[in-house]
Design a protein around this motif. Structure first.
Motif, short mmCIF file in Angstrom:
data_model
loop_
_atom_site.label_atom_id
_atom_site.label_comp_id
_atom_site.label_asym_id
_atom_site.label_seq_id
_atom_site.Cartn_x
_atom_site.Cartn_y
_atom_site.Cartn_z
N TYR A 277 40.79 50.38 21.77
CA TYR A 277 42.18 50.61 22.18
C TYR A 277 43.15 50.08 21.12
CZ TYR A 277 46.33 51.10 25.01
OH TYR A 277 47.57 51.46 25.46
N ARG B 45 31.74 59.76 25.55
CA ARG B 45 32.07 61.00 26.26
C ARG B 45 32.16 62.17 25.28
NH1 ARG B 45 34.25 60.73 31.34
NH2 ARG B 45 35.56 62.53 30.86
N SER C 194 44.59 57.67 25.93
CA SER C 194 44.47 57.54 27.39
C SER C 194 43.01 57.38 27.81
CB SER C 194 45.12 58.72 28.10
OG SER C 194 44.40 59.91 27.87
N ALA C 195 42.10 58.05 27.12
CA ALA C 195 40.66 57.90 27.45
C ALA C 195 40.20 56.49 27.15
CB ALA C 195 39.84 58.91 26.66
N ALA D 123 34.47 55.44 26.58
CA ALA D 123 35.14 56.67 26.14
C ALA D 123 34.47 57.25 24.91
CB ALA D 123 36.62 56.39 25.86
N LYS E 232 42.03 53.84 27.22
CA LYS E 232 42.63 52.97 28.23
C LYS E 232 41.90 53.11 29.57
CE LYS E 232 47.11 51.59 30.00
NZ LYS E 232 48.54 51.75 29.86
N LYS E 233 41.54 54.34 29.93
CA LYS E 233 40.90 54.61 31.22
C LYS E 233 39.43 54.21 31.26
CE LYS E 233 40.15 58.37 34.52
NZ LYS E 233 40.39 59.80 34.79
N TYR E 234 38.67 54.56 30.21
CA TYR E 234 37.22 54.36 30.21
C TYR E 234 36.76 53.17 29.38
CZ TYR E 234 37.34 59.13 32.03
OH TYR E 234 37.61 60.25 32.77
N GLY E 235 37.68 52.60 28.60
CA GLY E 235 37.28 51.50 27.73
C GLY E 235 36.33 51.98 26.65
N TYR F 211 45.30 62.07 24.17
CA TYR F 211 44.08 62.06 24.98
C TYR F 211 43.16 60.90 24.58
CZ TYR F 211 39.59 62.80 26.91
OH TYR F 211 38.41 62.57 27.57
#
Length: 173
Positions: free
Chosen positions: A48, A129, A117-118, A126, A120-123, A114
């Motif tokens: 991040y 993915r 945000s990924a 991410a 931040k959301k998935y750490g 994206y």
């Protein structure tokens, strides 16, 4: 008769143009290096942090210098003997500048948003993915394209290849 710059005005405009080009090129090169460094992140916080650093670069050293480069380049073309459509190298630079700016506006900004945000959301997960990997690769390829375009534009600025655009018979001056 078109407006022409004095030597002092032209030099000031050239300095502004060169500074904005250098900032834009340098920041885009940094973005590419940071994109490659994303793969070396060891945890979610580091991932991040890298992406947030890229966001700061994008907001401060890419957007404004890109627009200033376009603006000063157009003014230099219009207000000097080079003209905006007299020489192929000027037209090529204008087209490449617009293409790289539009690429950033319509694609890279969304792709980058994206990734951020990924992260931040998935750490750190991410990075594993498939969508993150695909968008990361698209960003890398876009950064390579942009840096190659800037390098090519610098090359043609100094060597001025391709010659003058020939007027068609019967065309008005």
């Amino acid at each position: 008769m078109a407006y022409k710059l004095s030597m002092k005005q032209k030099n000031i405009l050239v300095v502004l143009h060169v500074i904005s080009v250098a900032a834009w090129f340098g920041a885009t090169l940094c973005m590419l290096l940071l994109l490659l460094y994303v793969k070396k992140a060891e945890n979610g916080e580091q991932l991040y942090y890298i992406l947030e650093s890229m966001h700061i670069l994008d907001d401060n050293l890419i957007k404004y210098p890109a627009l200033l480069t376009l603006f000063t380049g157009v003014l230099l073309s219009l207000w000097t003997h080079w003209g905006i459509a007299k020489y192929y190298w000027v037209v090529v630079k204008l087209i490449l500048t617009i293409v790289t700016i539009l690429l950033g506006i319509f694609f890279i900004n969304d792709w980058f948003a994206y990734l951020l945000s990924a992260a931040k959301k998935y750490g750190f997960a991410a990075v594993q993915r498939q969508d993150f990997q695909s968008i990361w690769l698209a960003n890398v390829l876009a950064a390579i394209f942009n840096n190659a375009a800037y390098g090519f534009m610098m090359f043609i600025t100094y060597f001025k290849p391709f010659g003058k655009i020939r007027k068609t018979p019967g065309a008005k001056s």
